[in-house]
Design a protein around this motif. Sequence first.
Motif, PDB file in Angstrom:
ATOM      1  N   VAL A  72      29.281  13.810  93.867  1.00  0.00           N
ATOM      2  CA  VAL A  72      28.680  14.948  94.578  1.00  0.00           C
ATOM      3  C   VAL A  72      27.160  14.960  94.511  1.00  0.00           C
ATOM      4  N   ILE A  73      26.578  14.298  93.518  1.00  0.00           N
ATOM      5  CA  ILE A  73      25.125  14.091  93.487  1.00  0.00           C
ATOM      6  C   ILE A  73      24.916  12.586  93.418  1.00  0.00           C
ATOM      7  N   ASP A  74      24.223  12.046  94.417  1.00  0.00           N
ATOM      8  CA  ASP A  74      24.186  10.601  94.598  1.00  0.00           C
ATOM      9  C   ASP A  74      22.751  10.079  94.507  1.00  0.00           C
ATOM     10  N   GLU A  75      22.381   9.618  93.324  1.00  0.00           N
ATOM     11  CA  GLU A  75      21.059   8.993  93.130  1.00  0.00           C
ATOM     12  C   GLU A  75      19.911   9.896  93.567  1.00  0.00           C
ATOM     13  N   VAL A  76      19.961  11.132  93.148  1.00  0.00           N
ATOM     14  CA  VAL A  76      18.893  12.064  93.516  1.00  0.00           C
ATOM     15  C   VAL A  76      17.699  11.901  92.574  1.00  0.00           C
ATOM     16  N   SER A  77      16.529  11.743  93.164  1.00  0.00           N
ATOM     17  CA  SER A  77      15.285  11.729  92.403  1.00  0.00           C
ATOM     18  C   SER A  77      14.343  12.772  92.987  1.00  0.00           C
ATOM     19  N   LEU A  78      13.750  13.569  92.149  1.00  0.00           N
ATOM     20  CA  LEU A  78      12.731  14.511  92.614  1.00  0.00           C
ATOM     21  C   LEU A  78      11.928  14.982  91.417  1.00  0.00           C
ATOM     22  N   SER A  79      10.789  15.560  91.723  1.00  0.00           N
ATOM     23  CA  SER A  79       9.989  16.073  90.626  1.00  0.00           C
ATOM     24  C   SER A  79       9.350  17.393  91.027  1.00  0.00           C
ATOM     25  N   VAL A  80       9.475  18.362  90.134  1.00  0.00           N
ATOM     26  CA  VAL A  80       8.925  19.688  90.377  1.00  0.00           C
ATOM     27  C   VAL A  80       7.782  19.911  89.394  1.00  0.00           C
ATOM     28  N   LYS A  81       6.637  20.251  89.926  1.00  0.00           N
ATOM     29  CA  LYS A  81       5.463  20.460  89.063  1.00  0.00           C
ATOM     30  C   LYS A  81       5.320  21.933  88.704  1.00  0.00           C
ATOM     31  N   ALA A  82       4.637  22.186  87.610  1.00  0.00           N
ATOM     32  CA  ALA A  82       4.427  23.567  87.163  1.00  0.00           C
ATOM     33  C   ALA A  82       3.726  24.363  88.260  1.00  0.00           C
ATOM     34  N   GLY A  83       4.225  25.549  88.509  1.00  0.00           N
ATOM     35  CA  GLY A  83       3.590  26.442  89.484  1.00  0.00           C
ATOM     36  C   GLY A  83       4.081  26.293  90.909  1.00  0.00           C
ATOM     37  N   GLU A  84       4.947  25.294  91.155  1.00  0.00           N
ATOM     38  CA  GLU A  84       5.421  25.084  92.524  1.00  0.00           C
ATOM     39  C   GLU A  84       6.574  26.024  92.902  1.00  0.00           C
ATOM     40  N   ILE A  85       6.721  26.224  94.208  1.00  0.00           N
ATOM     41  CA  ILE A  85       7.974  26.781  94.729  1.00  0.00           C
ATOM     42  C   ILE A  85       8.634  25.637  95.486  1.00  0.00           C
ATOM     43  N   PHE A  86       9.728  25.145  94.944  1.00  0.00           N
ATOM     44  CA  PHE A  86      10.361  23.914  95.407  1.00  0.00           C
ATOM     45  C   PHE A  86      11.723  24.263  95.988  1.00  0.00           C
ATOM     46  N   ALA A  87      11.980  23.838  97.215  1.00  0.00           N
ATOM     47  CA  ALA A  87      13.241  24.204  97.859  1.00  0.00           C
ATOM     48  C   ALA A  87      14.200  23.020  97.942  1.00  0.00           C
ATOM     49  N   ILE A  88      15.465  23.283  97.689  1.00  0.00           N
ATOM     50  CA  ILE A  88      16.531  22.314  97.923  1.00  0.00           C
ATOM     51  C   ILE A  88      17.347  22.865  99.088  1.00  0.00           C
ATOM     52  N   VAL A  89      17.312  22.146 100.207  1.00  0.00           N
ATOM     53  CA  VAL A  89      17.882  22.654 101.452  1.00  0.00           C
ATOM     54  C   VAL A  89      19.047  21.780 101.870  1.00  0.00           C
ATOM     55  N   GLY A  90      20.027  22.361 102.517  1.00  0.00           N
ATOM     56  CA  GLY A  90      21.117  21.558 103.056  1.00  0.00           C
ATOM     57  C   GLY A  90      22.272  22.430 103.483  1.00  0.00           C
ATOM     58  N   HIS A  91      23.202  21.810 104.201  1.00  0.00           N
ATOM     59  CA  HIS A  91      24.381  22.531 104.652  1.00  0.00           C
ATOM     60  C   HIS A  91      25.283  22.853 103.468  1.00  0.00           C
ATOM     61  N   SER A  92      26.230  23.725 103.716  1.00  0.00           N
ATOM     62  CA  SER A  92      27.220  24.071 102.706  1.00  0.00           C
ATOM     63  C   SER A  92      27.966  22.811 102.246  1.00  0.00           C
ATOM     64  N   GLY A  93      28.147  22.677 100.964  1.00  0.00           N
ATOM     65  CA  GLY A  93      28.873  21.531 100.419  1.00  0.00           C
ATOM     66  C   GLY A  93      27.999  20.320 100.149  1.00  0.00           C
ATOM     67  N   ALA A  94      26.710  20.425 100.402  1.00  0.00           N
ATOM     68  CA  ALA A  94      25.799  19.288 100.231  1.00  0.00           C
ATOM     69  C   ALA A  94      25.581  18.919  98.764  1.00  0.00           C
ATOM     70  N   GLY A  95      25.822  19.875  97.889  1.00  0.00           N
ATOM     71  CA  GLY A  95      25.613  19.620  96.458  1.00  0.00           C
ATOM     72  C   GLY A  95      24.439  20.384  95.872  1.00  0.00           C
ATOM     73  N   LYS A  96      23.913  21.343  96.623  1.00  0.00           N
ATOM     74  CA  LYS A  96      22.723  22.086  96.196  1.00  0.00           C
ATOM     75  C   LYS A  96      22.955  22.864  94.903  1.00  0.00           C
ATOM     76  N   SER A  97      24.034  23.651  94.888  1.00  0.00           N
ATOM     77  CA  SER A  97      24.296  24.467  93.701  1.00  0.00           C
ATOM     78  C   SER A  97      24.556  23.582  92.484  1.00  0.00           C
ATOM     79  N   THR A  98      25.292  22.509  92.708  1.00  0.00           N
ATOM     80  CA  THR A  98      25.600  21.593  91.609  1.00  0.00           C
ATOM     81  C   THR A  98      24.315  21.019  91.018  1.00  0.00           C
ATOM     82  N   LEU A  99      23.419  20.602  91.885  1.00  0.00           N
ATOM     83  CA  LEU A  99      22.141  20.045  91.421  1.00  0.00           C
ATOM     84  C   LEU A  99      21.358  21.084  90.624  1.00  0.00           C
ATOM     85  N   LEU A 100      21.324  22.290  91.156  1.00  0.00           N
ATOM     86  CA  LEU A 100      20.592  23.365  90.472  1.00  0.00           C
ATOM     87  C   LEU A 100      21.195  23.637  89.093  1.00  0.00           C
ATOM     88  N   ARG A 101      22.527  23.650  89.046  1.00  0.00           N
ATOM     89  CA  ARG A 101      23.208  23.964  87.785  1.00  0.00           C
ATOM     90  C   ARG A 101      23.064  22.848  86.756  1.00  0.00           C
TER      91      ARG A 101
END
Length: 320
Positions: free
Chosen positions: A16-45
């Motif tokens: 459900v999460i396939d080789e995801v790489s990303l980096s969030v810097k201090a102070g940013e507002i970073f969005a994870i966007v996608g259709h339902s079932g894309a894996g957004k909640s799983t990644l966040l959790r």
Amino acid sequence: MIEINKLKKYYGKELVIDEVSLSVKAGEIFAIVGHSGAGKSTLLRCINALEDYQNGSLKVFGKEISQVAKNARELRNLRKDIGMIFQHFALMSRKNVFENVAMPLQIHGFKKDEIDKRVKELLEMVGLEQKAKSYPNELSGGQKQRVAIARALALKPKILLSDEATSALDPNTTKNILELIKKINKELGISVVLVTHEMEVVKEIASKAVLLDHGHIIGSGEIHELFLKPNAKMQEFLGENDFLPQTGVNIKLFFPKEVAQHSVITSMARALNIDFNIVWGKIEKLNDIALGNLVINVAEKDKEKVLDFIQKSGVLWEVA
Ligand SMILES: Nc1ncnc2c1ncn2[C@@H]1O[C@H](COP(=O)(O)OP(=O)(O)O)[C@@H](O)[C@H]1O
Ligand SMILES: [Mg+2]
């Protein structure tokens, strides 16, 4: 602050999460966007160790989360540093507003007068000081989310995770909650990672975003780049190519904020003495910056001179 590298997560055999790489810097507002079932909640959790992962690396404040999760004290500290809000608020219905916000402070053993002071501050910040004694079922959706936000900030986290926090709210209330999240980000310096399927939310508040599809990232970047020159996947997500005529040449124009969008088009028609169709257009407001997008359809024979004119005008373009 958050470094994710080739992360993989399976539910059973399903990746459900396939080789995801990303980096969030201090102070940013970073969005994870996608259709339902894309894996957004799983990644966040995965970020606050509510889910485990099988491969790759996920570091928060330099610490590998799979290691942190094995140590009760470290896990407690991590969770203290990361607040979270949800689509359906997750308030305790039998507790009033004050008690809901006080919960994390009680669990962490704060003294009564400290709790009173902190909860009062928090309710003031979210504009609910008058509602301390109300119960969740006496509040509107927006007010419930404000309570949830106050509770999420009780322990002074450094990161706020938001999972579709405005998806159950009407557009006006959504705007107000996004304003509040912006304020929290600016004034308290709290980094925000937000998950949403709504492009409007991203445009309103995020500085960077990744587009997630079936567990992998299919687009990423600064918000104005993503919207000004969306890649093919992003255009598909935005549904922008659904209306393009099959004849002639479709030219997509991107107006950076320094170009006056109206005159370029009308003066081109006059200067070249040609007709063209406007297929669609829109002005996006991204984080208070206005960006224009316009698709025109010209006859094949006019293509070269149109592109030449556009090129000289300073408007960015591509043939759609
Ligand atoms: N607890 C779970 N057990 C098994 N599969 C799950 C579980 N939670 C989510 N999934 C599956 O993982 C995928 C991603 O889900 P999710 O992260 O909730 O997506 P999103 O938040 O983008 O809608 C979906 O295919 C979903 O069915
Ligand atoms: Mg979800």
